[in-house]
Scaffold this active site. Sequence first.
Site, short mmCIF file in Angstrom:
data_model
loop_
_atom_site.label_atom_id
_atom_site.label_comp_id
_atom_site.label_asym_id
_atom_site.label_seq_id
_atom_site.Cartn_x
_atom_site.Cartn_y
_atom_site.Cartn_z
N SER A 36 -17.02 7.72 38.33
CA SER A 36 -17.00 8.95 37.51
C SER A 36 -16.95 8.63 36.02
O SER A 36 -17.66 9.26 35.22
CB SER A 36 -15.82 9.84 37.91
OG SER A 36 -14.61 9.13 37.89
N HIS A 60 -15.31 7.20 46.45
CA HIS A 60 -14.62 7.38 45.17
C HIS A 60 -13.54 8.44 45.29
O HIS A 60 -12.37 8.13 45.48
CB HIS A 60 -15.65 7.74 44.08
CG HIS A 60 -15.09 7.74 42.69
ND1 HIS A 60 -13.89 7.15 42.34
CD2 HIS A 60 -15.58 8.27 41.53
CE1 HIS A 60 -13.68 7.31 41.04
NE2 HIS A 60 -14.68 7.98 40.54
N HIS A 88 -7.25 -2.40 46.67
CA HIS A 88 -7.92 -1.86 45.50
C HIS A 88 -8.91 -2.88 44.99
O HIS A 88 -8.68 -4.09 45.11
CB HIS A 88 -6.90 -1.51 44.40
CG HIS A 88 -7.47 -0.72 43.27
ND1 HIS A 88 -8.08 -1.32 42.19
CD2 HIS A 88 -7.54 0.62 43.05
CE1 HIS A 88 -8.49 -0.38 41.35
NE2 HIS A 88 -8.17 0.79 41.85
N ARG A 128 0.53 4.04 39.69
CA ARG A 128 0.39 5.48 39.91
C ARG A 128 1.05 5.88 41.24
O ARG A 128 1.67 6.94 41.35
CB ARG A 128 -1.07 5.89 39.89
CG ARG A 128 -1.78 5.62 38.56
CD ARG A 128 -3.28 5.85 38.66
NE ARG A 128 -3.88 4.96 39.66
CZ ARG A 128 -5.15 5.04 40.04
NH1 ARG A 128 -5.96 5.95 39.52
NH2 ARG A 128 -5.63 4.19 40.94
N ASP A 167 -3.90 6.71 46.23
CA ASP A 167 -4.36 7.60 47.30
C ASP A 167 -3.42 7.61 48.50
O ASP A 167 -3.43 8.55 49.30
CB ASP A 167 -5.76 7.20 47.75
CG ASP A 167 -6.77 7.27 46.62
OD1 ASP A 167 -6.80 8.30 45.93
OD2 ASP A 167 -7.50 6.28 46.41
#
Length: 469
Positions: free
Chosen positions: A274, A304, A351, A360, A408
């Site tokens: 993105s 994504h 990742h 995060r 996620d």
Amino acid sequence: MFAARRSTSLLSAARGVSSKRLASSKSITQTLEEIIPERQEFVKKLKSEHGSKSLGEIKVENLLGGMRGLKVMLWEPSVLDANEGIRFWGKTIPECQEILPSAGKAIQGLEGEEMLPEAMFWYLLTGQVPTVEQTAEFTKELVERSKLPSYVEKVIDSFPKTLHPMTQFVSALATLNHDSKFVAAYNGGVKKGEYWKPTLEDSLDCVAKSFTIASRIYRNKYLDGAAGMPGIDGSKDLSWNFSNQIGFGDKQGFIEVIRLYNALHTDHEGGNVSAHTTHLVGSALSDPFLSYSAALAGLAGPLHGLANQEALRFILSIKDSIGAADITNDRVKEELWKVLKSGRVVPGYGHAVLRKPDPRFIALRDFSLKYTEIKEDPVFKLVNKTFEVAPGVLTEHGKTKNPFPNVDAVSGSLLYHFGLRQFEYYTVTFGTSRAMGALSQLVWDRALGMPIERPKSLSMEAIAKIVGA
């Protein structure tokens, strides 16, 4: 020795720009007007004094492997380190949580301890921590900009309920190109050195209006339509208005999750789909609305922006298998091995860059542990227990470079806990956030005069000829 001293001097100057604190009365445009000339001088010196130096070699495996890890993009707002995670203008997530104003501090009459996305947006644009006063004024400005033109409302209302929410998001955001200030300025002959100003105006509009677009899409697709949607409250922030418009305005915990979620997902350096798409399309001087709508199309891809849905579905499948009363290390470990032995992966773990737990993830987990209702939720209990068990299992399995969770692994479970259970909509909430980072860099692309992106491509025969295969 002279070259080394000069390089150190350049870096010190750059750090000085990003750490300077400005007076609280200055607007975002005034702040950038002060910063940009120094950054322009910095990039000129990098090109003139170090333009011929190498940043690394390109191997065939890089070309065939998605260009992963190649240092080929300029990205100002954030840099991702494999071991310590993302840094925004040099600051870690805990540091940002400490210094960026919250709703409770910046907005009179509002509760909230989490850093405001609006404060993060200011910081990503400028590299400078906004004061409480700047945060309050910037938030007010963005909320005012969040109102949609009637033609955009009509476009959204015309979509069939069956249309995917991300398709609606892409289409509605692109429609705002109708009012692009950059397009008007470009057609009017604006000087190249001033491109950043109308780009900033469009970017502020794009970020602000994306929240209201997202709300309207939700109302039309999942509720009784936009006719009953509450109006925008100018005394609140973007996250509060979004939450209120989709029916969660009475849930303070949800509002705080949305604030933290939006602040954390704003930027993750420039190589992700993105962010890179925004830069690539923007390099052709497409306006911010078209550039970011293209980015949203990339965000909608399963590799994504859909990852938190897959991670949540995985956790729910474990819950269905073992039950809410049997969430133990042994039972979770057993389920993880079942998945790995079947040839599948554990969603939410690993990742492309990180080799430590995603900061995060840690921030959202720490948020959850502050709320008894979340801690006692069986879904979050499973998320937490998986965090305790999965790294050891994945390390023993031996096929994962990074056995730790990414964001996620937890983000979807928090939305689910508070009642937002339309999984296909989760990527829309990601999209409202990522606009802040991607468009901050687009402003800098224009300010620094970055050229159109045009890498060299090769056929397999051409590769074989070069390497002597």
